[in-house]
Write a protein that holds these residues in place. Structure first.
Motif, short mmCIF file in Angstrom:
data_model
loop_
_atom_site.label_atom_id
_atom_site.label_comp_id
_atom_site.label_asym_id
_atom_site.label_seq_id
_atom_site.Cartn_x
_atom_site.Cartn_y
_atom_site.Cartn_z
N LYS A 65 0.84 -1.24 0.17
CA LYS A 65 -0.02 0.02 -0.02
C LYS A 65 0.88 1.26 -0.04
O LYS A 65 1.43 1.48 0.99
N LEU A 66 1.16 1.83 -1.14
CA LEU A 66 1.96 2.91 -1.35
C LEU A 66 1.17 4.24 -1.66
O LEU A 66 0.20 4.23 -2.51
N GLN B 280 5.30 7.68 -2.04
CA GLN B 280 6.04 6.60 -2.04
C GLN B 280 6.11 6.03 -3.66
O GLN B 280 7.27 5.33 -3.65
N LEU B 281 5.20 5.94 -4.34
CA LEU B 281 5.33 5.22 -5.64
C LEU B 281 6.41 6.02 -6.52
O LEU B 281 7.21 5.39 -6.99
N PHE C 201 9.81 4.09 -7.65
CA PHE C 201 9.85 3.69 -9.11
C PHE C 201 10.93 4.92 -9.64
O PHE C 201 11.25 4.86 -10.76
N GLY C 202 11.31 5.77 -9.00
CA GLY C 202 12.24 6.80 -9.53
C GLY C 202 11.72 7.88 -10.51
O GLY C 202 12.37 8.22 -11.46
N SER D 170 -1.61 -0.33 -4.73
CA SER D 170 -0.79 -1.63 -4.66
C SER D 170 0.49 -1.49 -5.44
O SER D 170 0.30 -1.23 -6.74
N GLY D 171 1.62 -1.26 -4.79
CA GLY D 171 2.92 -1.13 -5.52
C GLY D 171 3.00 -2.22 -6.70
O GLY D 171 3.48 -1.96 -7.56
#
Length: 492
Positions: A3-4, A8-9, A13-14, A44-45
């Protein structure tokens, strides 16, 4: 990655702010927003990584290696190695690592055999790998959970699907149930091999039991007991493994064609089939408890781990010399010093043993250990014994003494630890399973002094009067005579 948030995503994932803005219009929906009504949206990552790789191929490299689209490749297996826990590395686990050549580099799949290696730490051992996958013992959505880590991003641990792993390897992924992970078979296997029968590798282990049995005379109770317990361990494990493999084949969300089973349980039993009745098993195990050799100790450890049902003694209890009732002191003072037997030595490994004894009344082994309790003095002596499973046939209960353990005295004046198995235990002073079990035990002893200790099978709450009596917070050391117990049983 379960759970991001958006922040955070972008970090995982830069993704730059500019890249994120380009993605926002078509981005997948977040998770159920009700759970996060007062906070930021969460995704969801894993779902985001799969969406990113398919919808924006130019950004696929931002995600974990095994979540990216897999190029069409032919499977190329490089072989594998079996590593022991004491191989000189910091990985304190025994495992097999199979290696595949992929377009992204070498992928190693790790099957733990004893202990669970840390996925990130494995990168320091298998230095030629682009990524590592550890097959865990518990299950995820599509089978045994996979924990993966990429060398390019070792801080990110993720969980690919079996189908995703198979796509990158170019063929189905092998999976061995833990009980079929034998060194010789694992290291010899190559893709395409037909499944072969493999001897079960179990804990507790059947193998030392078979080894000892073969050293004993044919037909002897010890030989037959060891073969019987070993057979039970082996057969139970084989049935469980067969069920597990069949379940994965039929599981609608399972790995399907992405998984292959290189081994099946070997149903041929190398024992001579000398199985025994419970009475013979009990006789044989009593002999095993009294032996002193190392193999007997090893066998007894495995028998104890399997089941205490056939052992000659019941649950373990302890008495500390500096804090005893009169009954406990009476028991300590009658103990006799003896050389250590196998059952004594099973305890030796856990404690600083001072002396070994036997209770001349029950025949139970007793060890005196030093410093058992970390919260008390290091030189304090504690006696560890085993309760009987039943009193002698024809015994008549005279009184019950509420202590830890609970004691019972028969009409001939002999004191015994109350008959008890490892569980359920006996206690008093509250409304719970301990007092109910004690009530059940005492009720059985009032009817038949030689009755067997209470088990989960024959336990219950059908002694309401005694149950009410043992819910009371009696003072430790309280003695309840047979007359008191009969009165309480009748509700008096």
């Amino acid at each position: 990655m379960e759970k991001l948030t958006a922040t955070q995503l972008k970090d995982v994932f830069g993704l730059s702010e500019e890249a994120w803005l380009r993605l926002e219009d078509g981005i997948i929906e977040p998770l159920d927003g009700e759970a996060f009504a007062d906070g930021p949206k969460r995704w969801s990552g894993y779902a985001f990584a799969r969406w990113l790789a398919s919808a924006h191929p130019e950004l696929a490299g931002a995600g974990p290696l095994l979540l990216r689209p897999a190029p069409l490749v032919e499977s190329r297996y490089l072989g594998g190695e079996y590593r022991d826990a004491d191989d000189g590395t910091d990985i304190r686990a025994e495992y097999f690592a199979g290696r595949w050549e992929t377009r992204e580099g070498v992928i190693a799949i790790v099957f733990p055999c004893d202990g669970m290696p840390d996925t990130r730490s494995l990168l320091d051992v298998h230095t030629d790998t682009a990524g590592l996958v550890v097959v865990e013992h518990f299950y995820g959505f599509d089978g045994p959970e996979l924990q993966a880590v990429d060398r390019e991003r070792p801080e990110l641990v993720y969980h690919p699907r079996w189908s995703e792993l198979a796509a990158h390897l170019g063929g189905p992924v092998p999976w061995w149930p833990r009980e079929l992970r034998r060194r010789a078979h694992l290291t010899a296997w190559t893709p395409g091999d037909a499944p072969v029968p493999v001897d079960m590798a179990t804990y507790p282990s059947w193998e030392p039991l078979y080894e000892l049995a073969r050293q004993e005379p044919e037909g002897s109770p010890l030989r037959r007991a060891c073969f019987t317990i070993g057979h039970r361990i082996r057969t139970s494990a084989a049935e469980r493994v067969s069920w597990e493999m069949e379940n994965l084949r039929s599981w609608s969300t399972g790995p399907g064609d992405s998984m292959v089973h290189p081994a099946v349980p070997n149903v041929f039993d190398p024992g001579p089939g000398e199985l025994a009745t419970d009475a013979v098993v009990g006789t044989g195990l009593a002999e095993l408890c009294g032996r002193t050799d190392d193999l007997a100790v090893e066998c007894l450890e495995h028998v104890s781990a399997w089941s205490s049902e056939d052992l000659p003694y019941g649950g373990t209890f302890h008495v500390t010399r500096t804090d005893v009732t009169r009954a406990a002191a009476e028991w300590i003072n009658r103990l006799r010093v003896v050389p250590p037997t196998a059952l004594h030595r099973v305890w030796d490994e856990s404690y600083d043993t001072v002396e070994t004894f036997v209770d001349p009344v029950t025949g139970s082994p007793v060890v005196a250990v030093k410093g058992k309790f970390a919260s008390r003095r290091l030189n304090e002596i504690t006696y560890i014994g085993r309760a009987p499973k039943r009193l002698p046939e024809g015994a008549v209960l005279k009184e019950v003494i509420l202590d830890d353990p609970v004691w019972v005295r028969t009409d001939d004046g002999v004191l015994y630890p109350a008959p008890v198995m490892d569980a359920p235990g006996l206690s008093w002073g509250y409304d719970g399973s301990g007092p109910h079990t004690l009530a059940q035990c005492v009720g059985r002893l009032l009817d038949d002094g030689g009755a067997h200790a209470v088990t989960y099978v024959n336990g219950g709450k059908d002694e309401p009067g005694l149950g009410e009596c043992f819910r009371i917070k009696h003072k430790r050391g309280t003695r309840l005579s047979r007359r008191d117990l009969v009165r309480a049983r009748g509700g008096g």
